[in-house]
Structure formats: structure tokens, C-alpha cells
Design a protein around this motif. Structure first.
Motif, PDB file in Angstrom:
ATOM      1  N   GLU A   1      65.103  12.688  62.926  1.00 19.54           N
ATOM      2  CA  GLU A   1      65.067  12.081  61.605  1.00 19.54           C
ATOM      3  C   GLU A   1      63.678  12.234  60.983  1.00 19.54           C
ATOM      4  O   GLU A   1      63.546  12.537  59.814  1.00 19.54           O
ATOM      5  N   GLU A   2      62.676  12.022  61.793  1.00 19.39           N
ATOM      6  CA  GLU A   2      61.303  12.133  61.319  1.00 19.39           C
ATOM      7  C   GLU A   2      61.012  13.553  60.820  1.00 19.39           C
ATOM      8  O   GLU A   2      60.404  13.736  59.789  1.00 19.39           O
ATOM      9  N   VAL A   3      61.478  14.519  61.577  1.00 21.51           N
ATOM     10  CA  VAL A   3      61.268  15.921  61.202  1.00 21.51           C
ATOM     11  C   VAL A   3      61.921  16.195  59.860  1.00 21.51           C
ATOM     12  O   VAL A   3      61.344  16.820  58.981  1.00 21.51           O
ATOM     13  N   GLU A   4      63.129  15.670  59.663  1.00 19.28           N
ATOM     14  CA  GLU A   4      63.839  15.911  58.407  1.00 19.28           C
ATOM     15  C   GLU A   4      63.073  15.348  57.223  1.00 19.28           C
ATOM     16  O   GLU A   4      62.974  15.977  56.184  1.00 19.28           O
ATOM     17  N   LEU A   5      62.533  14.145  57.373  1.00 15.61           N
ATOM     18  CA  LEU A   5      61.762  13.533  56.296  1.00 15.61           C
ATOM     19  C   LEU A   5      60.549  14.387  55.940  1.00 15.61           C
ATOM     20  O   LEU A   5      60.300  14.678  54.789  1.00 15.61           O
ATOM     21  N   ALA A   6      59.827  14.800  56.969  1.00 12.54           N
ATOM     22  CA  ALA A   6      58.644  15.618  56.742  1.00 12.54           C
ATOM     23  C   ALA A   6      59.031  16.916  56.043  1.00 12.54           C
ATOM     24  O   ALA A   6      58.337  17.383  55.154  1.00 12.54           O
ATOM     25  N   ALA A   7      60.155  17.470  56.434  1.00 10.00           N
ATOM     26  CA  ALA A   7      60.599  18.734  55.854  1.00 10.00           C
ATOM     27  C   ALA A   7      60.806  18.582  54.352  1.00 10.00           C
ATOM     28  O   ALA A   7      60.430  19.446  53.576  1.00 10.00           O
ATOM     29  N   GLU A   8      61.397  17.469  53.942  1.00  7.33           N
ATOM     30  CA  GLU A   8      61.642  17.269  52.522  1.00  7.33           C
ATOM     31  C   GLU A   8      60.323  17.154  51.761  1.00  7.33           C
ATOM     32  O   GLU A   8      60.160  17.707  50.701  1.00  7.33           O
ATOM     33  N   ASP A   9      59.400  16.417  52.336  1.00  9.29           N
ATOM     34  CA  ASP A   9      58.120  16.192  51.679  1.00  9.29           C
ATOM     35  C   ASP A   9      57.364  17.488  51.428  1.00  9.29           C
ATOM     36  O   ASP A   9      56.769  17.677  50.395  1.00  9.29           O
ATOM     37  N   LEU A  10      57.357  18.346  52.394  1.00  7.95           N
ATOM     38  CA  LEU A  10      56.513  19.531  52.316  1.00  7.95           C
ATOM     39  C   LEU A  10      57.276  20.781  51.894  1.00  7.95           C
ATOM     40  O   LEU A  10      56.760  21.880  51.967  1.00  7.95           O
ATOM     41  N   SER A  11      58.513  20.603  51.469  1.00 11.83           N
ATOM     42  CA  SER A  11      59.416  21.703  51.164  1.00 11.83           C
ATOM     43  C   SER A  11      59.446  22.745  52.287  1.00 11.83           C
ATOM     44  O   SER A  11      59.353  23.941  52.079  1.00 11.83           O
ATOM     45  N   LEU A  12      59.596  22.218  53.474  1.00  5.49           N
ATOM     46  CA  LEU A  12      59.833  23.059  54.644  1.00  5.49           C
ATOM     47  C   LEU A  12      61.340  23.172  54.827  1.00  5.49           C
ATOM     48  O   LEU A  12      62.062  22.202  54.643  1.00  5.49           O
ATOM     49  N   ILE A  13      61.787  24.339  55.155  1.00  7.05           N
ATOM     50  CA  ILE A  13      63.225  24.544  55.327  1.00  7.05           C
ATOM     51  C   ILE A  13      63.494  24.942  56.774  1.00  7.05           C
ATOM     52  O   ILE A  13      62.896  25.903  57.270  1.00  7.05           O
ATOM     53  N   PRO A  14      64.342  24.207  57.465  1.00  8.45           N
ATOM     54  CA  PRO A  14      64.639  24.575  58.854  1.00  8.45           C
ATOM     55  C   PRO A  14      65.552  25.802  58.912  1.00  8.45           C
ATOM     56  O   PRO A  14      66.354  26.025  58.013  1.00  8.45           O
ATOM     57  N   PHE A  15      65.394  26.594  59.926  1.00  7.60           N
ATOM     58  CA  PHE A  15      66.364  27.679  60.149  1.00  7.60           C
ATOM     59  C   PHE A  15      66.717  27.721  61.630  1.00  7.60           C
ATOM     60  O   PHE A  15      65.966  27.264  62.485  1.00  7.60           O
ATOM     61  N   HIS A  16      67.892  28.252  61.888  1.00  5.93           N
ATOM     62  CA  HIS A  16      68.376  28.365  63.256  1.00  5.93           C
ATOM     63  C   HIS A  16      68.612  29.846  63.541  1.00  5.93           C
ATOM     64  O   HIS A  16      68.981  30.595  62.645  1.00  5.93           O
ATOM     65  N   GLY A  17      68.377  30.229  64.756  1.00  2.00           N
ATOM     66  CA  GLY A  17      68.753  31.577  65.165  1.00  2.00           C
ATOM     67  C   GLY A  17      67.776  32.654  64.746  1.00  2.00           C
ATOM     68  O   GLY A  17      66.582  32.408  64.589  1.00  2.00           O
ATOM     69  N   GLU A  18      68.319  33.858  64.498  1.00  2.00           N
ATOM     70  CA  GLU A  18      67.503  35.071  64.367  1.00  2.00           C
ATOM     71  C   GLU A  18      67.144  35.408  62.918  1.00  2.00           C
ATOM     72  O   GLU A  18      66.386  36.324  62.669  1.00  2.00           O
ATOM     73  N   GLU A  19      67.772  34.699  61.962  1.00  2.41           N
ATOM     74  CA  GLU A  19      67.610  35.100  60.564  1.00  2.41           C
ATOM     75  C   GLU A  19      67.324  33.904  59.682  1.00  2.41           C
ATOM     76  O   GLU A  19      67.721  32.779  60.009  1.00  2.41           O
ATOM     77  N   ILE A  20      66.639  34.162  58.573  1.00  8.58           N
ATOM     78  CA  ILE A  20      66.522  33.109  57.570  1.00  8.58           C
ATOM     79  C   ILE A  20      67.224  33.570  56.308  1.00  8.58           C
ATOM     80  O   ILE A  20      67.197  34.745  55.936  1.00  8.58           O
ATOM     81  N   ASP A  21      67.889  32.618  55.684  1.00  5.70           N
ATOM     82  CA  ASP A  21      68.724  32.895  54.518  1.00  5.70           C
ATOM     83  C   ASP A  21      67.987  32.394  53.274  1.00  5.70           C
ATOM     84  O   ASP A  21      67.634  31.221  53.192  1.00  5.70           O
ATOM     85  N   LEU A  22      67.772  33.286  52.327  1.00  6.28           N
ATOM     86  CA  LEU A  22      67.008  32.915  51.120  1.00  6.28           C
ATOM     87  C   LEU A  22      67.883  32.346  50.006  1.00  6.28           C
ATOM     88  O   LEU A  22      67.376  31.974  48.957  1.00  6.28           O
ATOM     89  N   ARG A  23      69.183  32.306  50.249  1.00  5.79           N
ATOM     90  CA  ARG A  23      70.095  31.940  49.159  1.00  5.79           C
ATOM     91  C   ARG A  23      69.744  30.579  48.530  1.00  5.79           C
ATOM     92  O   ARG A  23      69.612  30.471  47.312  1.00  5.79           O
ATOM     93  N   GLU A  24      69.594  29.555  49.386  1.00  3.62           N
ATOM     94  CA  GLU A  24      69.340  28.201  48.876  1.00  3.62           C
ATOM     95  C   GLU A  24      68.071  28.134  48.024  1.00  3.62           C
ATOM     96  O   GLU A  24      68.128  27.718  46.872  1.00  3.62           O
TER      97      GLU A  24
END
Ligand SMILES: [Zn+2]
Ligand SMILES: [Zn+2]
Length: 183
Positions: free
Chosen positions: A101-124
Motif C-alpha cells: 500500500e505504501e509503495v502505491e501511494l508513493a507511486a502516485e505522488d511521484l508519477s511512478l508507474i509500476p510494470f511487471h515482466g519483460e516489457e513496459i506499455d506506454l499506452r496509459e
């Protein structure tokens, strides 16, 4: 519009995508709401680079859209251009609940986007950026004369001959308020 992590070398990776706007769900929703119509594919150009365990992406987005003049309601075609910078971080997804939960909050604040696996998707981030680049108000030209409030004529094209309103309903409302206060 995916970037493979292993393609990002130490010196970074330059990329360019041309993507039909129909492939962006948020842009399609905008079109359906009749707020605007996108005209050209979205061109995304930029660079990705490793920064520690994160990946920083900087780039430029270009497209064009048909909007509605806010005075005369005619169609206005406008190029749209936007710069963007986003940081992705690998989300291991193994943290205990509360820490996650803490990680998610920080992500929103700093406009960090989590990704999983081998690729990142730029669509969003790209569709978000395109929507932010849309002007809130657009005029077909600086001196657009708008529409006659009485007969609806486009005053850029004709003079309708209606007499200008002699009476401003805003002032009338103010007067009324004052009178009511005295009572
Ligand atoms: Zn106009
Ligand atoms: Zn008129």
C-alpha cells in the motif's frame, strides 16, 4: 507501444511509434462523448534509459484533433504536441500487504508507474498526455464573432440584423438581491 526491457542498453534506447488513436481506449471514449475527433495517428518519439532499478522515459507526442470553437461551434482542426517524462519501476509484487500500500501511494505522488515482466506499455501515459494536451477552450480564430444569442446566426458569415440586447440579465439579478437584503 511496448518497450522490451532487454532492448534498453546502458546508453539507452531511442524509440518511435505511430499508433492509431483507435488503439487508445481513453481517446476513443473522448470521441464517443463527442468532445473531439482525433485526425491522425499518434506519433510517439523518445528515449528510455535505466536509472538504477527504474526506467526513465522522456519523449514527445504529436497528433491532431478536430475540436469545436467555443464561440461559434464550428469545427476547428488543431495540431497537438506534448512532452512527457515518466518513470517506471519494476513491481516485484511480493511485498506484504501493508508495505504494498505504501509503495502505491508513493507511486502516485511521484508519477511512478509500476510494470511487471519483460516489457513496459506506454499506452496509459501516452493517452493521458494527449488528453492533457487538449485545449479547454478553442477559438476558430482570435476574433471569432460567435453566434447571435437571439436568432442563432453565425455572425462570422452574416449580419442577422437582430438588435443588440439592451438589458443585461446579470445586473437585474444583482438589483434584486440588493432589494431583498434591505427588506
Ligand atoms: Zn468560431
Ligand atoms: Zn440574430
Amino acid at each position: 507501444m511496448n518497450i522490451r526491457i532487454k532492448d534498453i542498453k546502458a546508453e539507452g534506447l531511442s524509440f518511435e511509434f505511430h499508433e492509431d488513436w483507435e488503439n487508445f481506449p481513453a481517446l476513443v471514449r473522448f470521441g464517443e462523448a463527442d468532445q473531439c475527433e482525433f485526425l491522425t495517428p499518434v506519433r510517439i518519439q523518445g528515449r528510455a534509459i535505466h536509472v538504477g532499478r527504474m526506467i526513465e522515459i522522456e519523449g514527445r507526442i504529436e497528433t491532431s484533433a478536430a475540436l469545436t470553437c467555443s464561440r461559434c461551434l464550428n469545427r476547428v482542426e488543431r495540431p497537438l504536441e506534448s512532452r512527457f517524462a515518466v518513470t517506471f519501476f519494476q513491481d516485484a509484487g511480493e511485498e506484504p500487504e501493508d508495505e504494498e500500500e505504501e509503495v502505491e501511494l508513493a507511486a502516485e505522488d511521484l508519477s511512478l508507474i509500476p510494470f511487471h515482466g519483460e516489457e513496459i506499455d506506454l499506452r496509459e501515459p501516452v493517452q493521458e498526455q494527449v488528453i492533457m494536451a487538449l485545449p479547454i477552450q478553442v477559438l476558430c480564430r482570435e476574433d471569432c464573432k460567435g453566434i447571435c444569442p437571439q436568432c442563432g446566426a453565425d455572425l462570422n458569415e452574416e449580419e442577422c440584423g437582430c438588435s443588440p440586447a439592451v438589458f443585461n440579465p446579470k445586473f437585474a439579478a444583482l438589483k434584486k438581491i440588493k432589494v431583498e437584503k434591505k427588506d
